[in-house]
Design an enzyme around this catalytic site. Structure first.
Site, mmCIF file in Angstrom:
data_model
loop_
_atom_site.group_PDB
_atom_site.id
_atom_site.type_symbol
_atom_site.label_atom_id
_atom_site.label_comp_id
_atom_site.label_asym_id
_atom_site.label_seq_id
_atom_site.Cartn_x
_atom_site.Cartn_y
_atom_site.Cartn_z
ATOM 1 N N TRP A 103 83.363 31.855 69.617
ATOM 2 C CA TRP A 103 83.312 31.747 71.077
ATOM 3 C C TRP A 103 83.240 33.147 71.670
ATOM 4 C CZ3 TRP A 103 84.614 27.053 74.023
ATOM 5 C CH2 TRP A 103 84.716 27.263 75.393
ATOM 6 N N ASP A 104 82.106 33.486 72.267
ATOM 7 C CA ASP A 104 81.865 34.862 72.697
ATOM 8 C C ASP A 104 81.931 34.993 74.216
ATOM 9 O OD1 ASP A 104 81.322 37.561 72.408
ATOM 10 O OD2 ASP A 104 79.524 37.265 71.199
ATOM 11 N N CYS B 250 85.791 35.930 70.473
ATOM 12 C CA CYS B 250 85.026 37.166 70.509
ATOM 13 C C CYS B 250 84.717 37.480 71.962
ATOM 14 C CB CYS B 250 83.724 37.023 69.713
ATOM 15 S SG CYS B 250 82.655 38.487 69.736
ATOM 16 N N ASP C 86 82.871 44.677 67.393
ATOM 17 C CA ASP C 86 81.459 44.631 66.999
ATOM 18 C C ASP C 86 81.111 45.776 66.059
ATOM 19 O OD1 ASP C 86 80.783 42.341 68.340
ATOM 20 O OD2 ASP C 86 79.977 43.358 70.101
#
Length: 729
Positions: free
Chosen positions: A477-478, A526, A548
């Site tokens: 889930w970003d 995320c 990242d």
């Protein structure tokens, strides 16, 4: 929990864990004080602490009492407007324009088993929590404040939150500031330690001396943020991993926050944590209430290592989902750095097959699978699979991946919408915006207004459909941008300052619905990497994409810092390609693999392009990781080097049964003309014997802790060594 009532008409509440005490005192004037927070003490009449505080020469004899000076007395929740001239814990504005609040003790309630906070992530335990609820009241304005202090005895931790209730039947109450925790300490010889950085370099440890005045950290980005993490600790100047006093706080919240430390003119310290009051406001109508998120409070006199292990154990036992807290996490292969947006069914299946062949257990399809998403300029919000690109339906792709003997996961970014999307064309009012102002894009996208229940329902519905129709076992889930142009088409003009917090309440409602509806799906948080690496998200999603930045050397700093608060099982740590996509640095595959074994190991590289030799090494490393996975994910971590020696990082994981020890060492730069050194271990049984890497020789625990492991000759940069140690007897 012990209550003492003495002949001075005072009450003393002793909140004790196995090794710490927090003592609350109700004064005869019904002020609520905090006479003690520190190492465990036995319950006794310690109100002499308050009586022994001498007055200062200025602002003395306040409240018409001889030698009474409120600003010198440690308080549990200081008010604004009277004789405490330090930073208040809250600030209310009343309908008549007055801004003064006089909270006094009204009642208390003690009970077992902490209750969940309504709409908020909560640290919970059925068998290890006792709660003190203190009700404070402003008689003139009819405002009630309930302070909830929970004791987690075996976990050596406390939580604190605050509820405000407007008991006035005719007047509104406006909240301008509301902290979740306030700790007053009668000294100021501290250093402030916290985690700071930016995208691709999150969670760097910062440490500085506390000086007279105000120091603070925080976020106003709409998320806990890459720049600051919602954690801070006041530590004695000599504090290291194993020694020194630590007063630590961590916010169980994922939005705007502030943590402040105020060293006053009398060398006392006020330590606060809560929702950032910048651009915050909340109106309470008669009989309405406001609940703050909670803060976790930890005290130890055994240094930062003990603080970390306390946080880790508390979060695994009492915050994270019971299903996943002690369940081994799968080794995944993510498609992003392999393919980015450029893929088809054939390339995906080939990557999944290669992943399975070297030992991966989960294939994750990242961005680009939906709408017209061939770059980052379109289609967020249009969560319909691109069947042309996928070579058929999403379900058929998943079936074909599963036939390779590997499970399937998917990337989503539900909180965002692209200007070029059917969703935005249909519902432009759903984007966060200010009427008449241009909506700024970042990464070619807008943020959906989760303060609007209709938007939340939309996300719940499409995620429910996606997960109901497909055999998906993992969701990444970003959230790839922070919130700008803060404004809501849904909220009334006078409610606009509520939007940032209402956004978080909306997000938590969405997650609560989806996670509970699909308990067999592993969710990973995320936010452009570590932009929401916080305890609030861990309540819903038991792991986080730490950064990242997948470069092994950069990850040492990031993972070391994150481990101050967050357990290894919560940190996703991947082996990536070289040259690294963020730093262009090149490290040996062995180093990249060892560093990724800090937490949940995964793969972030194109297995179709790397050498057969590297594939062989990765296969071997994954076999090793599987053999030690339970030790890394469930055990205790000890940081051996890295806090002060920046060229060396070393850490060890000790299994729950203390039978397996995994030690890793990385030297970043070669040191010329250096004779070989040794690495001393910690927390072993001194008399037991241990086997190192299946060698014939046995070592006692005292040898490994006092003599240590031979590092050998190191002749190249970014050199890593790993030892697996087994307890023999």
């Amino acid at each position: 929990m012990t209550l003492i009532e003495n002949n001075k008409n005072r009450k003393l509440f002793f909140l004790n864990t196995v090794s710490s005490s927090l003592v609350i005192m109700v004064h005869e004037d019904n002020y609520v004080f905090l006479p003690y927070f520190g190492s465990k003490i036995e319950a006794s009449d310690i109100d002499y602490i308050i009586d022994g505080i001498t007055e200062a020469n200025y602002m003395a004899d306040t409240d018409n009492k001889k030698k009474f000076q409120l600003e010198l007395i440690p308080q549990i929740y200081p008010s604004y407007g009277y004789t405490d001239l330090k930073e208040p814990a809250f600030h209310f504005v009343h309908k008549d324009g007055s801004r003064i609040t006089d909270l006094r003790y009204k009642s208390h309630n003690i009970y077992k088993t902490k209750k969940k906070l309504n709409g908020l992530p909560t640290v919970l335990s059925n068998d290890d929590s006792e709660v003190l609820e203190l009700t404070l009241f402003d008689e003139l304005k009819k405002v009630e404040v309930i302070i909830t202090l929970a004791v987690f005895e075996k976990h050596n931790a406390f939580t604190k939150s605050v509820k405000v209730i407007n008991k006035n039947p005719s007047d509104d109450l406006y909240i301008e500031k509301i902290m979740s925790a306030n700790i007053d300490i009668q000294e100021s010889n501290f250093e402030l330690i916290h985690l700071a950085g930016a995208w691709a370099r999150e969670c760097h440890i910062k440490r500085r001396r506390l000086e007279q005045g105000m120091q603070s950290i925080g976020s106003i980005r709409g998320a806990s943020g890459h720049g600051q993490n919602p954690f801070a600790a006041l530590i004695s100047p000599n504090t290291d991993e194993n020694n020194g006093e630590v007063f630590a706080m961590n916010f169980v919240y994922s939005g705007n926050f502030i943590i402040s430390a105020e060293a006053d003119m009398h060398l006392n310290t006020r330590f606060q944590m809560g929702i950032n009051d910048f651009d915050f406001g909340w109106t309470l109508m008669p009989n309405e209430e406001f609940q703050t998120p909670e803060a976790v409070l930890i005290y130890t006199n055994k240094g930062l290592g003990d603080m970390s292990r306390t946080f880790h154990k508390l979060y695994q036992d009492c915050l994270m989902s019971n299903k996943y807290a002690y369940k081994e996490r799968p080794i995944l292969i993510n498609s992003w750095e392999s393919n980015y947006f450029d893929f088809n069914k054939e390339s995906l299946l080939k990557l999944a097959e290669e992943g399975k062949n070297i030992g991966a257990e989960l294939f994750v399809l990242d961005d680009g699978w939906f709408g017209k998403r061939n770059d980052d300029k379109t289609s967020l919000g249009d969560w319909t699979p691109n069947e042309q690109k996928l070579g058929g339906s999403l379900s058929s792709l998943i079936d074909d991946v599963n036939k390779k003997g590997i499970s399937f996961g998917l990337w989503v970014e539900p909180e965002m919408v692209s200007p070029d999307s059917d969703l935005f064309r249909k519902h432009p009012e759903w984007a966060i915006q200010v009427k008449g102002r241009k909506i700024e894009t970042s990464r070619h996208q807008y943020v959906l207004d989760l303060s609007n229940p209709e938007v939340c329902d939309y996300i719940i519905n499409f995620m429910t459909e996606l997960l109901s129709k497909n055999n998906i076992t993992y969701i990444k889930w970003d959230m790839n941008r922070n919130i700008t142009n803060l404004g809501s088409s849904y909220l009334k003009p006078e409610r606009q300052k509520e939007q940032a917090h209402r956004y978080m309440l909306g997000l938590y409602r969405v997650l609560d619905n989806i996670v509970n509806a699909f308990p067999n799906v592993l969710f990973e948080s995320c936010a452009g990497g570590g932009g929401r690496c916080d305890a609030g998200m861990l309540y819903y999603m038991p792991q986080v994409w730490t950064s990242d930045d997948t470069d092994a050397i950069e990850r040492l700093v990031i993972q070391y810092g994150a481990s101050l608060v967050y357990p290894s099982i919560s940190l996703a740590c991947h082996i990536s390609d070289i040259p690294n996509h963020q730093t262009r640095r090149k490290e040996r595959i062995e180093t990249r693999a060892n560093v990724a074994m800090w937490g949940n190991l995964g793969l972030e590289l194109n297995l179709n392009k790397i050498s057969e030799e590297d594939k062989k090494v990765i296969t071997q490393k994954l076999e090793i990781y599987k053999s030690i996975r339970s030790t890394v994910q469930f055990g205790s971590i000890y940081r051996l080097k890295g806090l002060n020696a920046q060229n060396e990082y070393a850490w060890m994981h000790k299994s729950i049964d203390e039978e397996t020890i995994v030690v890793n060492y990385v030297q970043i730069c070669v040191i010329p003309n250096l004779v070989t050194k040794r690495l001393r271990l910690e927390a072993l049984d001194s008399k037991s014997k241990y086997k190192v890497n299946d060698s014939e020789k046995l070592y006692t625990g005292s040898e490994l802790m006092n003599i240590g492991l031979m590092l050998g000759e190191i002749l190249e940069d970014a050199f890593a060594i790993q030892w697996i140690i087994k307890k023999v007897n």
